[in-house]
Design a protein around this motif. Structure first.
Motif, PDB file in Angstrom:
ATOM      1  N   HIS A  90       5.101  23.613  67.528  1.00 36.62           N
ATOM      2  CA  HIS A  90       5.190  23.716  68.975  1.00 36.62           C
ATOM      3  C   HIS A  90       5.625  22.373  69.549  1.00 36.62           C
ATOM      4  CE1 HIS A  90       3.414  27.689  69.259  1.00 36.62           C
ATOM      5  NE2 HIS A  90       2.486  27.308  68.381  1.00 36.62           N
ATOM      6  N   ARG A  91       6.221  22.376  70.719  1.00 38.62           N
ATOM      7  CA  ARG A  91       6.732  21.163  71.352  1.00 38.62           C
ATOM      8  C   ARG A  91       5.623  20.123  71.551  1.00 38.62           C
ATOM      9  NH1 ARG A  91      10.489  18.188  70.945  1.00 38.62           N
ATOM     10  NH2 ARG A  91      11.707  20.063  70.728  1.00 38.62           N
ATOM     11  N   LYS A  92       4.426  20.560  71.962  1.00 34.65           N
ATOM     12  CA  LYS A  92       3.318  19.619  72.165  1.00 34.65           C
ATOM     13  C   LYS A  92       2.933  18.931  70.860  1.00 34.65           C
ATOM     14  CE  LYS A  92       0.955  21.471  76.195  1.00 34.65           C
ATOM     15  NZ  LYS A  92      -0.289  22.053  76.706  1.00 34.65           N
ATOM     16  N   GLN A  93       2.928  19.695  69.769  1.00 32.55           N
ATOM     17  CA  GLN A  93       2.593  19.113  68.472  1.00 32.55           C
ATOM     18  C   GLN A  93       3.646  18.096  68.048  1.00 32.55           C
ATOM     19  OE1 GLN A  93       2.363  22.858  66.346  1.00 32.55           O
ATOM     20  NE2 GLN A  93       0.146  22.630  66.120  1.00 32.55           N
ATOM     21  N   ILE A  94       4.919  18.434  68.243  1.00 40.15           N
ATOM     22  CA  ILE A  94       6.002  17.519  67.881  1.00 40.15           C
ATOM     23  C   ILE A  94       5.894  16.239  68.701  1.00 40.15           C
ATOM     24  CG2 ILE A  94       8.499  17.167  67.935  1.00 40.15           C
ATOM     25  CD1 ILE A  94       8.809  20.155  67.311  1.00 40.15           C
ATOM     26  N   ASN A  95       5.657  16.359  70.005  1.00 34.35           N
ATOM     27  CA  ASN A  95       5.535  15.180  70.862  1.00 34.35           C
ATOM     28  C   ASN A  95       4.364  14.295  70.445  1.00 34.35           C
ATOM     29  OD1 ASN A  95       7.764  15.959  72.328  1.00 34.35           O
ATOM     30  ND2 ASN A  95       6.562  16.928  73.946  1.00 34.35           N
ATOM     31  N   ARG A  96       3.228  14.916  70.075  1.00 32.54           N
ATOM     32  CA  ARG A  96       2.069  14.143  69.632  1.00 32.54           C
ATOM     33  C   ARG A  96       2.381  13.391  68.338  1.00 32.54           C
ATOM     34  NH1 ARG A  96      -3.254  17.445  69.043  1.00 32.54           N
ATOM     35  NH2 ARG A  96      -1.617  18.802  68.362  1.00 32.54           N
ATOM     36  N   LEU A  97       3.062  14.059  67.398  1.00 33.98           N
ATOM     37  CA  LEU A  97       3.426  13.409  66.137  1.00 33.98           C
ATOM     38  C   LEU A  97       4.419  12.271  66.360  1.00 33.98           C
ATOM     39  CD1 LEU A  97       3.838  16.430  63.696  1.00 33.98           C
ATOM     40  CD2 LEU A  97       1.954  14.812  63.813  1.00 33.98           C
ATOM     41  N   ILE A  98       5.447  12.528  67.157  1.00 37.80           N
ATOM     42  CA  ILE A  98       6.470  11.508  67.417  1.00 37.80           C
ATOM     43  C   ILE A  98       5.846  10.298  68.111  1.00 37.80           C
ATOM     44  CG2 ILE A  98       8.546  10.996  68.760  1.00 37.80           C
ATOM     45  CD1 ILE A  98       9.432  13.894  68.215  1.00 37.80           C
ATOM     46  N   GLY A  99       4.968  10.538  69.070  1.00 39.35           N
ATOM     47  CA  GLY A  99       4.293   9.443  69.758  1.00 39.35           C
ATOM     48  C   GLY A  99       3.442   8.610  68.813  1.00 39.35           C
ATOM     49  N   ALA A 100       2.729   9.266  67.918  1.00 32.11           N
ATOM     50  CA  ALA A 100       1.881   8.539  66.968  1.00 32.11           C
ATOM     51  C   ALA A 100       2.724   7.734  65.985  1.00 32.11           C
ATOM     52  CB  ALA A 100       0.988   9.514  66.215  1.00 32.11           C
ATOM     53  N   ILE A 101       3.867   8.276  65.589  1.00 35.39           N
ATOM     54  CA  ILE A 101       4.741   7.559  64.656  1.00 35.39           C
ATOM     55  C   ILE A 101       5.352   6.335  65.331  1.00 35.39           C
ATOM     56  CG2 ILE A 101       6.914   7.699  63.380  1.00 35.39           C
ATOM     57  CD1 ILE A 101       6.275  10.661  62.858  1.00 35.39           C
ATOM     58  N   GLN A 102       5.869   6.502  66.536  1.00 34.21           N
ATOM     59  CA  GLN A 102       6.596   5.422  67.200  1.00 34.21           C
ATOM     60  C   GLN A 102       5.675   4.377  67.828  1.00 34.21           C
ATOM     61  OE1 GLN A 102       9.177   7.512  69.894  1.00 34.21           O
ATOM     62  NE2 GLN A 102      10.689   7.944  68.302  1.00 34.21           N
ATOM     63  N   ARG A 103       4.660   4.796  68.577  1.00 35.39           N
ATOM     64  CA  ARG A 103       3.817   3.857  69.298  1.00 35.39           C
ATOM     65  C   ARG A 103       2.729   3.245  68.430  1.00 35.39           C
ATOM     66  NH1 ARG A 103       4.300   7.857  73.126  1.00 35.39           N
ATOM     67  NH2 ARG A 103       2.263   8.698  72.641  1.00 35.39           N
ATOM     68  N   GLU A 104       2.072   4.073  67.638  1.00 38.44           N
ATOM     69  CA  GLU A 104       0.885   3.619  66.936  1.00 38.44           C
ATOM     70  C   GLU A 104       1.155   3.229  65.491  1.00 38.44           C
ATOM     71  OE1 GLU A 104      -1.907   6.792  67.519  1.00 38.44           O
ATOM     72  OE2 GLU A 104      -1.357   6.940  69.634  1.00 38.44           O
ATOM     73  N   GLY A 105       2.364   3.426  65.001  1.00 39.85           N
ATOM     74  CA  GLY A 105       2.706   3.020  63.646  1.00 39.85           C
ATOM     75  C   GLY A 105       2.055   3.845  62.557  1.00 39.85           C
ATOM     76  N   ARG A 106       1.736   5.064  62.849  1.00 38.94           N
ATOM     77  CA  ARG A 106       1.149   5.946  61.841  1.00 38.94           C
ATOM     78  C   ARG A 106       2.240   6.646  61.051  1.00 38.94           C
ATOM     79  NH1 ARG A 106      -3.173   8.497  65.756  1.00 38.94           N
ATOM     80  NH2 ARG A 106      -4.624   6.784  65.871  1.00 38.94           N
ATOM     81  N   THR A 107       1.825   7.374  60.032  1.00 37.80           N
ATOM     82  CA  THR A 107       2.741   8.114  59.173  1.00 37.80           C
ATOM     83  C   THR A 107       2.308   9.574  59.157  1.00 37.80           C
ATOM     84  OG1 THR A 107       2.882   6.147  57.793  1.00 37.80           O
ATOM     85  CG2 THR A 107       3.762   8.149  56.868  1.00 37.80           C
ATOM     86  N   VAL A 108       3.256  10.466  58.943  1.00 35.87           N
ATOM     87  CA  VAL A 108       2.940  11.885  58.785  1.00 35.87           C
ATOM     88  C   VAL A 108       3.367  12.282  57.380  1.00 35.87           C
ATOM     89  CG1 VAL A 108       3.306  14.216  59.655  1.00 35.87           C
ATOM     90  CG2 VAL A 108       3.305  12.293  61.239  1.00 35.87           C
ATOM     91  N   VAL A 109       2.407  12.753  56.579  1.00 29.41           N
ATOM     92  CA  VAL A 109       2.687  13.148  55.205  1.00 29.41           C
ATOM     93  C   VAL A 109       2.241  14.592  54.974  1.00 29.41           C
ATOM     94  CG1 VAL A 109       2.533  10.813  54.244  1.00 29.41           C
ATOM     95  CG2 VAL A 109       0.496  12.222  54.360  1.00 29.41           C
ATOM     96  N   PRO A 110       2.913  15.298  54.075  1.00 31.87           N
ATOM     97  CA  PRO A 110       2.470  16.654  53.730  1.00 31.87           C
ATOM     98  C   PRO A 110       1.305  16.601  52.750  1.00 31.87           C
ATOM     99  CG  PRO A 110       4.448  16.123  52.525  1.00 31.87           C
ATOM    100  CD  PRO A 110       4.179  14.967  53.437  1.00 31.87           C
ATOM    101  N   LEU A 111       0.347  17.500  52.923  1.00 36.76           N
ATOM    102  CA  LEU A 111      -0.786  17.585  52.005  1.00 36.76           C
ATOM    103  C   LEU A 111      -0.619  18.717  51.008  1.00 36.76           C
ATOM    104  CD1 LEU A 111      -3.771  16.984  54.450  1.00 36.76           C
ATOM    105  CD2 LEU A 111      -2.622  15.341  52.965  1.00 36.76           C
TER     106      LEU A 111
END
Length: 156
Positions: A90-111
């Motif tokens: 969903h768009r909200k989920q994508i925005n939350r992930l993109i924000g965390a990657i760009q602003r907070e320097g986090r990573t998104v990995v598959p489990l």
């Protein structure tokens, strides 16, 4: 072959190193945009997501470097094994992930990659921060202590 847990979904591939290398903060389920030969190859249970990660391109989330081998009976309609695959969120989920990657320097990995009870290919992704070497050692100590404590309690 893929293993079948009690939850009603068939696990195809797991990223076991993710829990060792990262602090998992939030998990979510996403769909995968796959071709027919990719789905058939996944059903064979031979995929690998150990070195893959999620990135953002054009306002969408993409799974990069996941290896789904070519389907043996796929002839000329086969897929490229390591192509980027779009994640269906969903768009909200994508925005939350993109924000965390760009602003907070986090990573998104598959489990893990699995088929849900309806037969749809799904991927469980996690928003993570990296562990330092001392964090990994501490986690190993805690795990060993829990194992030893369980052994002592079972004897007593």
């Amino acid at each position: 072959m893929a293993k079948k847990p009690e939850l009603g979904h068939t696990v195809v591939a797991q990223n076991r190193k993710a829990r060792h290398n990262y602090f998992i903060e939030e998990t979510m389920e996403a769909g995968l945009a796959l071709t027919g030969t990719e789905v058939k190859s996944l059903r064979g249970g031979r995929s690998n997501i150990a070195e893959s990660y999620v990135t953002e391109r054009g306002g969408e989330a993409w799974l990069v470097n996941a290896h789904i081998p070519e389907y043996t009976a796929g002839n000329r309609f086969n897929h490229e094994p390591r192509r980027p695959r779009k994640l269906l969120l969903h768009r909200k989920q994508i925005n939350r992930l993109i924000g965390a990657i760009q602003r907070e320097g986090r990573t998104v990995v598959p489990l893990q990659v699995y088929f849900n009870p309806r037969g749809r290919a799904k991927i469980e992704i996690a928003l993570v921060t990296g562990k330092q070497a001392h964090d990994k050692r501490q986690a190993i100590k805690e795990r060993d202590w829990k194992r030893q404590r369980a052994r002592l309690l079972s004897r007593g």
